[in-house]
Scaffold this motif. Structure first.
Motif, mmCIF file in Angstrom:
data_model
loop_
_atom_site.group_PDB
_atom_site.id
_atom_site.type_symbol
_atom_site.label_atom_id
_atom_site.label_comp_id
_atom_site.label_asym_id
_atom_site.label_seq_id
_atom_site.Cartn_x
_atom_site.Cartn_y
_atom_site.Cartn_z
ATOM 1 N N TYR A 6 16.295 56.758 22.359
ATOM 2 C CA TYR A 6 15.072 57.336 21.789
ATOM 3 C C TYR A 6 14.123 56.286 21.240
ATOM 4 O O TYR A 6 14.525 55.167 20.923
ATOM 5 N N ALA A 7 12.848 56.696 21.170
ATOM 6 C CA ALA A 7 11.805 55.826 20.626
ATOM 7 C C ALA A 7 11.169 56.517 19.432
ATOM 8 O O ALA A 7 11.046 57.741 19.406
ATOM 9 N N VAL A 8 10.793 55.719 18.444
ATOM 10 C CA VAL A 8 10.122 56.211 17.241
ATOM 11 C C VAL A 8 8.732 55.587 17.207
ATOM 12 O O VAL A 8 8.605 54.365 17.281
ATOM 13 N N PHE B 143 8.284 47.397 21.863
ATOM 14 C CA PHE B 143 9.082 48.076 20.848
ATOM 15 C C PHE B 143 10.081 47.098 20.225
ATOM 16 O O PHE B 143 10.738 46.329 20.948
ATOM 17 N N PHE C 261 12.351 58.028 27.403
ATOM 18 C CA PHE C 261 12.913 58.056 26.056
ATOM 19 C C PHE C 261 12.656 59.411 25.406
ATOM 20 O O PHE C 261 11.537 59.940 25.500
ATOM 21 N N ARG D 166 15.127 51.691 30.758
ATOM 22 C CA ARG D 166 14.771 51.849 29.332
ATOM 23 C C ARG D 166 14.562 50.483 28.674
ATOM 24 O O ARG D 166 13.616 50.289 27.901
ATOM 25 N N ASP E 60 7.014 50.568 15.415
ATOM 26 C CA ASP E 60 7.630 51.451 16.421
ATOM 27 C C ASP E 60 8.871 50.806 17.038
ATOM 28 O O ASP E 60 8.856 49.636 17.395
ATOM 29 N N TYR E 61 9.937 51.601 17.155
ATOM 30 C CA TYR E 61 11.183 51.025 17.663
ATOM 31 C C TYR E 61 11.891 51.945 18.654
ATOM 32 O O TYR E 61 11.659 53.148 18.675
ATOM 33 N N ALA E 62 12.727 51.320 19.477
ATOM 34 C CA ALA E 62 13.518 52.054 20.471
ATOM 35 C C ALA E 62 14.992 51.798 20.202
ATOM 36 O O ALA E 62 15.373 50.714 19.768
ATOM 37 N N VAL E 63 15.792 52.829 20.430
ATOM 38 C CA VAL E 63 17.243 52.745 20.268
ATOM 39 C C VAL E 63 17.867 52.969 21.651
ATOM 40 O O VAL E 63 17.581 53.970 22.302
#
Lengths: 247, 247
Positions: free
Chosen positions: A133-135, B160, A160, B151, B132-135
């Protein structure tokens, strides 16, 4: 090594005292001074004792709060600055570390993580964040819209699950529509979307809808939006992104 | 509406009892039965009373644990399944909701969010997740490598901050090197990278390095990796991503 002057930046979690970590609760009970945005101070009022000093300030006075906290810690007081959710996600942690970096203050900072809105909202909606996922924050006060658009486009294209923070304010109404359009270019119209407002507070509301029918007018500053990936589905009132198990 | 049969899926946070939410702690004290992977049961041992039943099982027996929990809840027991970190992030929440969706069980599920490794690791490293970040999980057991690669490439290209879960195991050693290469195509060699192992546990270790010099051999299943974005910098021993304030 340390200066002996202690500044805690404490995440209070999604809103109620129940959502706070046990460590955060304990630290807030032990410090001399608690500093925060007035709405957040209100959320933790119950745990504040008569022996503690409280400094509250208004919205967008983050820098003023941060400087005050650092200065009081430097004078030897045990200080906690609170942030809603996690202070490390669009919260006070970065600002305080940046100011200390530039100002050469003699303060040791400890960041106390909290449950951020993405995870709190997900728990209420079901299990939408079970895959990558992305925020992304839609606020363009501190970030150029071109950067935000690039991130939205990247997140949509790489499938994402995407969590939107600060999706819309009274003055900023176009960004959420633009985000919706960007995602509709990459995902089907009925991709599940979850919307949670006032997470963890008594006024909490949630709603599950889809990408084409997002009620953009109902979204505001207190709302978190989760857009599913290509695999996310609905089961009864839950939003689920499969992890990939064979069931 | 509800069945009256209550199943809680509880995030225990990063490791120690201190990192758990107050609500999670309270629920774990109140249920009849606690089910979990043996390593996680060990982390919460202290709070389990003699009146509670505990079922523990080994790694990769998630489905077995989930089915057991659902069946016992359906028999009227108050059951909690625990997940480390947040159950909604590569944890037990999705699996349980998927099984209930397919099996038509009469169980009400409540997901109790926890602090996930991304946020816990960030707090230890400074404030790397301020933008902004991605997991992304590098485990290809349940996800094709092609999807993971897409991804990684998307997150790198859209700048990100990126958090890697399950970055490397004894059998799976190439993915972290591939991830490093993908990011080196988009970011400078000295982009800060934070590595945290055994977060919140007594064996906790952290290290700040950079993209070119990531000690990939030291990374394992118990490690979380955070790759900074193009703005992330180091200040003393802290990793900071600026939010954009003028200081």
């Amino acid at each position: 090594m340390g200066s002996g002057n202690q500044l805690f930046v404490v995440g209070i979690g999604p809103g109620s005292l129940a959502g706070m970590s046990r460590q955060a609760y304990q630290i807030l009970q032990q410090v001399d001074i608690i500093i925060g945005y007035k709405t957040y101070i209100k959320l933790i009022e119950e745990l504040i004792s008569g022996n503690q000093e409280v400094y509250l300030s208004g919205m967008r006075q983050e820098k003023e709060r941060a400087v005050k906290a650092i200065q009081m810690a430097e004078q030897g007081k045990k200080v906690a600055v609170i942030s809603s959710g996690d202070p490390g996600v669009y919260g006070m942690a970065g600002l305080i570390l940046e100011l200390i970096d530039k100002g050469n203050y003699k303060v040791d900072v400890e960041i106390i993580a909290g449950i951020t809105a993405a995870n709190a909202a997900a728990a209420l909606l079901g299990a939408p964040l079970m895959h990558d996922y992305a925020v992304i924050s839609l606020s363009d006060i501190l970030t150029p819209w071109e950067v935000i658009k690039k991130r939205l486009t990247g997140a949509a294209a790489a499938d994402f699950i995407t969590v939107l923070y600060n999706p819309r304010s009274s003055r900023r109404v176009e960004q959420i529509k633009a985000a919706q359009k960007i995602f509709l270019n990459q995902r089907v119209a009925d991709t599940p979307v979850g919307i949670v407002r006032q997470i963890g507070r008594s006024e909490e509301e949630k709603r599950i809808t889809n990408l084409a029918n997002m009620p953009v007018e109902e979204i505001d500053m207190l709302t978190t939006v989760i857009i599913g990936n290509s695999q996310t589905y609905l089961s009864a009132d839950k939003m689920i992104t499969p992890r990939g198990y064979r069931l």
